[in-house]
Every structure is written in C-alpha cells, then in structure tokens.
Design a protein around this motif. Sequence first.
Motif, PDB file in Angstrom:
ATOM      1  N   THR A 375       0.819  -1.203   0.000  1.00 33.15           N
ATOM      2  CA  THR A 375       0.000   0.000   0.000  1.00 33.15           C
ATOM      3  C   THR A 375       0.857   1.259   0.000  1.00 33.15           C
ATOM      4  N   TYR A 376       1.834   1.323   0.896  1.00 31.92           N
ATOM      5  CA  TYR A 376       2.637   2.542   1.006  1.00 31.92           C
ATOM      6  C   TYR A 376       3.722   2.610  -0.063  1.00 31.92           C
ATOM      7  N   ARG A 377       4.128   1.495  -0.590  1.00 31.80           N
ATOM      8  CA  ARG A 377       5.007   1.518  -1.766  1.00 31.80           C
ATOM      9  C   ARG A 377       4.275   2.170  -2.931  1.00 31.80           C
ATOM     10  N   ASN A 378       3.032   1.771  -3.139  1.00 30.77           N
ATOM     11  CA  ASN A 378       2.243   2.358  -4.221  1.00 30.77           C
ATOM     12  C   ASN A 378       2.004   3.847  -3.992  1.00 30.77           C
ATOM     13  N   GLN A 379       1.829   4.215  -2.727  1.00 34.33           N
ATOM     14  CA  GLN A 379       1.617   5.625  -2.412  1.00 34.33           C
ATOM     15  C   GLN A 379       2.855   6.449  -2.766  1.00 34.33           C
ATOM     16  N   VAL A 380       4.042   5.895  -2.553  1.00 29.99           N
ATOM     17  CA  VAL A 380       5.279   6.580  -2.932  1.00 29.99           C
ATOM     18  C   VAL A 380       5.357   6.749  -4.447  1.00 29.99           C
ATOM     19  N   ILE A 381       5.002   5.709  -5.168  1.00 30.41           N
ATOM     20  CA  ILE A 381       5.018   5.780  -6.636  1.00 30.41           C
ATOM     21  C   ILE A 381       4.081   6.880  -7.128  1.00 30.41           C
ATOM     22  N   LEU A 382       2.883   6.935  -6.570  1.00 30.52           N
ATOM     23  CA  LEU A 382       1.905   7.950  -6.978  1.00 30.52           C
ATOM     24  C   LEU A 382       2.407   9.353  -6.661  1.00 30.52           C
ATOM     25  N   SER A 383       3.066   9.501  -5.529  1.00 27.35           N
ATOM     26  CA  SER A 383       3.593  10.818  -5.156  1.00 27.35           C
ATOM     27  C   SER A 383       4.718  11.250  -6.085  1.00 27.35           C
ATOM     28  N   ALA A 384       5.565  10.301  -6.499  1.00 28.29           N
ATOM     29  CA  ALA A 384       6.681  10.625  -7.382  1.00 28.29           C
ATOM     30  C   ALA A 384       6.200  11.099  -8.748  1.00 28.29           C
ATOM     31  N   VAL A 385       5.054  10.590  -9.182  1.00 31.63           N
ATOM     32  CA  VAL A 385       4.511  10.992 -10.481  1.00 31.63           C
ATOM     33  C   VAL A 385       4.210  12.486 -10.522  1.00 31.63           C
ATOM     34  N   PHE A 420     -12.634   7.574 -13.207  1.00 34.14           N
ATOM     35  CA  PHE A 420     -13.624   6.641 -13.752  1.00 34.14           C
ATOM     36  C   PHE A 420     -12.940   5.367 -14.247  1.00 34.14           C
ATOM     37  N   ALA A 421     -11.806   5.543 -14.931  1.00 37.54           N
ATOM     38  CA  ALA A 421     -11.105   4.381 -15.495  1.00 37.54           C
ATOM     39  C   ALA A 421     -10.601   3.447 -14.405  1.00 37.54           C
ATOM     40  N   SER A 422     -10.269   4.000 -13.229  1.00 36.35           N
ATOM     41  CA  SER A 422      -9.732   3.163 -12.153  1.00 36.35           C
ATOM     42  C   SER A 422     -10.741   2.130 -11.654  1.00 36.35           C
ATOM     43  N   THR A 423     -12.014   2.388 -11.882  1.00 34.97           N
ATOM     44  CA  THR A 423     -13.042   1.442 -11.416  1.00 34.97           C
ATOM     45  C   THR A 423     -13.052   0.161 -12.244  1.00 34.97           C
ATOM     46  N   THR A 424     -12.349   0.177 -13.393  1.00 37.70           N
ATOM     47  CA  THR A 424     -12.298  -1.025 -14.239  1.00 37.70           C
ATOM     48  C   THR A 424     -11.181  -1.972 -13.817  1.00 37.70           C
ATOM     49  N   SER A 425     -10.384  -1.589 -12.811  1.00 31.69           N
ATOM     50  CA  SER A 425      -9.219  -2.384 -12.415  1.00 31.69           C
ATOM     51  C   SER A 425      -9.633  -3.761 -11.907  1.00 31.69           C
ATOM     52  N   ARG A 426      -8.869  -4.747 -12.323  1.00 31.01           N
ATOM     53  CA  ARG A 426      -9.099  -6.115 -11.865  1.00 31.01           C
ATOM     54  C   ARG A 426      -7.896  -6.665 -11.110  1.00 31.01           C
ATOM     55  N   THR A 427      -6.801  -5.896 -11.115  1.00 30.64           N
ATOM     56  CA  THR A 427      -5.616  -6.282 -10.344  1.00 30.64           C
ATOM     57  C   THR A 427      -5.076  -5.033  -9.642  1.00 30.64           C
ATOM     58  N   SER A 428      -4.226  -5.245  -8.651  1.00 32.17           N
ATOM     59  CA  SER A 428      -3.630  -4.134  -7.930  1.00 32.17           C
ATOM     60  C   SER A 428      -2.765  -3.275  -8.843  1.00 32.17           C
ATOM     61  N   ASN A 429      -2.046  -3.904  -9.758  1.00 35.04           N
ATOM     62  CA  ASN A 429      -1.188  -3.143 -10.665  1.00 35.04           C
ATOM     63  C   ASN A 429      -2.000  -2.287 -11.636  1.00 35.04           C
ATOM     64  N   GLU A 430      -3.156  -2.797 -12.068  1.00 33.65           N
ATOM     65  CA  GLU A 430      -4.025  -1.992 -12.926  1.00 33.65           C
ATOM     66  C   GLU A 430      -4.523  -0.757 -12.182  1.00 33.65           C
ATOM     67  N   LEU A 431      -4.918  -0.958 -10.934  1.00 35.00           N
ATOM     68  CA  LEU A 431      -5.382   0.162 -10.122  1.00 35.00           C
ATOM     69  C   LEU A 431      -4.261   1.183  -9.939  1.00 35.00           C
ATOM     70  N   LEU A 432      -3.043   0.702  -9.710  1.00 36.95           N
ATOM     71  CA  LEU A 432      -1.901   1.594  -9.563  1.00 36.95           C
ATOM     72  C   LEU A 432      -1.658   2.382 -10.846  1.00 36.95           C
ATOM     73  N   GLY A 433      -1.765   1.734 -11.985  1.00 38.94           N
ATOM     74  CA  GLY A 433      -1.545   2.399 -13.264  1.00 38.94           C
ATOM     75  C   GLY A 433      -2.530   3.531 -13.512  1.00 38.94           C
ATOM     76  N   TRP A 434      -3.813   3.265 -13.288  1.00 38.71           N
ATOM     77  CA  TRP A 434      -4.817   4.310 -13.468  1.00 38.71           C
ATOM     78  C   TRP A 434      -4.590   5.444 -12.477  1.00 38.71           C
ATOM     79  N   ASN A 435      -4.211   5.093 -11.260  1.00 40.78           N
ATOM     80  CA  ASN A 435      -3.975   6.129 -10.251  1.00 40.78           C
ATOM     81  C   ASN A 435      -2.747   6.977 -10.575  1.00 40.78           C
ATOM     82  N   CYS A 436      -1.790   6.413 -11.294  1.00 39.23           N
ATOM     83  CA  CYS A 436      -0.642   7.217 -11.739  1.00 39.23           C
ATOM     84  C   CYS A 436      -1.109   8.325 -12.692  1.00 39.23           C
ATOM     85  N   GLY A 437      -2.023   7.972 -13.606  1.00 42.12           N
ATOM     86  CA  GLY A 437      -2.598   8.983 -14.491  1.00 42.12           C
ATOM     87  C   GLY A 437      -3.354  10.032 -13.706  1.00 42.12           C
TER      88      GLY A 437
END
Length: 522
Positions: A375-385, A420-437
Amino acid sequence: MSEAPVKDDTIVPHPDVPPYGRTNPITGPPFDLYENEYVDLVYHAKAQILNRSIQDIGMGKYQWGLFVVAGFGWFADSAWPSMSGLILTPAVNEFQFNGPFLSLASNIGLFFGGLIWGLGCDIWGRRWSFNLTLLIAGIFGVVAGGSPSFVALAVFMSFVSIGVGGNMPVDAAVFLDFVPGSHQYLLTILSIWWCLGQLLASLIAWPLIAGYSCSSSADCDRSDNMGWRYLLFVLGGLTLFLWGIRFFVFNLLESPRFLSGIGKDAEAVDVIRKLAECNGKPNPLTVEELEAPGKIRGRDVFGSTGRRRILSEGSGFAIDHIRALFATPKMAWSTSLLIVVWGVIGLASTLYNNFLPYILTTRGVTFGDGSLYITYRNQVILSAVGIPAALLAGWAVEVPYVGRKGTLAIAAGLTGTFLFASTTSRTSNELLGWNCGYALFSNIMYGVLYAISSEIFPAIHRGTGNCLTSTAKGVFGIMAPIIALYANLSTAVPVYVAGSLLLFAGFVVLLLPYEPRGKVSI
C-alpha cells in the motif's frame, strides 16, 4: 453621485517598455490583467507603477529565495492533509474509531485556518501570517504524535490544520507580490513543492508504518503500533525546521502593494529599495512617483475626516475586502466562479485522496496483495509521479490559446476521467496504473488552480480572495468525510462521485472572464 472615472494621461509608461514591464519572450507584452476596468483608479495606477519597478529590478536573489521559503508552505499544505490518509489504517487499528472522523477533524481545521490567515494577511499584513502558520503546524504535529486517544488525535490534527490552512492563501499572495510580471508562470511551478510534500510524506510513512504497525485491530497495543506516531514526530520536527529557516534565515519584506494600499507609500518605496539592493540593482522608484496618482486625482490617502483610507473606501475590516471582490459584475462573476471551482475540486479531491491509502488497502485485499508494505510503496510511486507534473503545468500555462484556463480545464477533465477508469481495475497493478494517471493530472490541476486564483485577485484583496476560495475548499472538504461515513468505501461510489465533480469543475473553469496568460496581475 459617484465621481465618473477620469482617464489619467499623466502616468507615463517606462521608456521603451510595453505598458507595465519588459516583453515576456514567451507570451509577449505583459499587459495589465484588468486593463482600464479596475474600480479604484488610484490603487490601479500605483499597482502599475510598482509592477514596472519590480520588473525593472528583475528576477533575482530575493525572488529565488522566496521561491524556496514560500515553497515550504506548499510542502506543508500537501504533506499534512495527506496525514489523515497515511495514518488512518494504523490509527483505526489502535483506537478503533470510525475512520472518516479523523479527516473531518483535519478539514475543519483547514477551513478555519484558511479563513483566519487569508483574511488576516490583508488586514495586518503578510509577514505575521507567513511566519506563524508553519510554527503552529509544527508544534501541534509533534504533540499529535503523543496522542493518548482518538479524541486527542483529532483535536491536535485540527490545530495542525489551522496552521496549514493558512499557507496557500498567504504564500501565494506573498510570492506574487514580488515576482516580475514576466515570471508569473513560476507561481504554477511553485507547486513542485506540493508534489515534494506528498512524496516525502509517503517516503517517510512507507518504512515507519509498514515496519512498526499492527497487522489488524486485534490486540493492537501502542507499543506495537508506533509507526504512525513516529511519522508525526518526524514530519512535525521537519515543519519546525522549515519554519526556522523562514524566520531566522530569510528576511521577508512586507508587500509593497499592501503598504501602498493602506497609504504607506514611503514604506512601500523603502521595500522596493531593499528589494533592489538584495538583487544588486539600482532603486527605480521614488516616493513622489508613487504618490503622484493620488495627488493627480486630488485624493490623498487620508479622507476629509482625517481617517486613514484603504483604497478608496476606507476600512481595514474584512467586509470591505470581500465587497471589493464583487465591485463590478465581471469581478463578481469571476470571484463566484473561482469559489465554485475550488469548492467542487476540494470535495472531489478530499473524497478520494484522504481515503486513497484505505482504498488501496481494501482493494489490495480483494486482489490478494493488500499488505501495508504494498500500500505505502504504491503511495510513494503515486507521489513521485507528481514531480514532473509541476514542470509540465508551468510550461502548459504559457502555451498560446491554452493558457491557465485551458490547462486547468483539461487537467480537471482528465483527472476525473482517470478516476472513472480506475473502477475497471481487476488487479492491484491496474489500479496503480490508473492512479498514476490521476496523480499526474491532479497535480497539474492543483498547480494551475493555486496560481490562477492569486493572479486574478488584486493584490490588495488577494489574501481575502484566496481566503474565500480556500474556505470553499474547506467547507466542501468537510462534506467529504461526512459522505464517506454513509458511503461504502469498498465500492466505486466515492470514485464515481469524485470523477463527476472534477468533470463539472473543468467545464466551469472555461466560464472565467479573465485569462492571466500574458497579463500582469495588479
């Protein structure tokens, strides 16, 4: 009957210089944002003279130092509000409370902070507000780390937010008061500090919370759950360190526009002199020159009653500053739209951002990888974007036919679209990808939003204008955790609501009657 405006042909532009300063190589001549429409002709003329003087001095040592210390406010405004989300899971495990109440307490503090400091900086000046906000946030941030109960934590975090809530209204006004018109785009790039605040808070939270937290609420003792407390101690201490740099190292000058607006022309000229000395340039302004517009119109800074006049109305009370922002139909429309945009974006972003770590964790459990570490690894990635987003925003606001309004509208629309696109996520990595955008465009959105408001509001009322927009953000931010109390955060409902609000905000931005690109703020 009110006196009809009289054109003042005696105020002569600087030789070989377009109306109020040198030509911007990107945007062309930096014309006045209000041109000849501003209601107070004396203040308008004085603001033009000050603009010319600051442009003649140019971008130098003082402004670059101010870029750093004002950036501390952006840093705090990003790092501390994110605490409600970063410490939410371990704090809930320890104190076993309903999570949205922590966000509610923080947003109530942000509301009052924006109200107090925003209005205050137009009444008692910029320096007190600028120097006290970080001090208050740092002290109560450290104290919050020792909270013995949820009630204590909520109270201390609300006091942190009172300090933090004043940073954006005040710091944006301070920076814009001294930056040359040709470099106003730097106010947008200043949001890089906002991105750094997100990133550093997430980087600190990652090892501390992942390594020193209970895995669940079952038998969660304080000794096994110190991570979130360490996080508050560290961030509180860092905030106090940044305040120390502001207070002891950097000598903030009072705003010359504020001083001139309350009749202290000699002190305003002295500030311009100090600015010129700091930048190694000759002083381009005299007291006689700055006093000339008032004398030309037969108006002194003191009325016939001998009472000090602030602008043409006379009174330092907040109601006069608020009324001035609605003085003409065009200004009233502009101010109202900015309040709406801030409120809507504040609701949408708070609804999503404050619960993002919780959403990542709950969705991660569904996807089979919901550990605090992930969870917090992903949060760091999102912040770096967000880091490149600030630079991209600074470039985009100067693009012809796009400017501030176009950049903000596009960024808000794309931010909502990625939600809106993040709601289509089926894996954690997909959710992370949409959240990066989402992270990329939301940081562009906020960078431009903070800048365009300050650029549109006149300097003498800028703190009050920023207060109104910040208060709207605070009010709607308070609504976000209330909505979350009755919404199921494990579903996509909060995401749909936030995304729809952002799309609406992008449309409203296009209705603004002022476009600051290529224009000098007054």
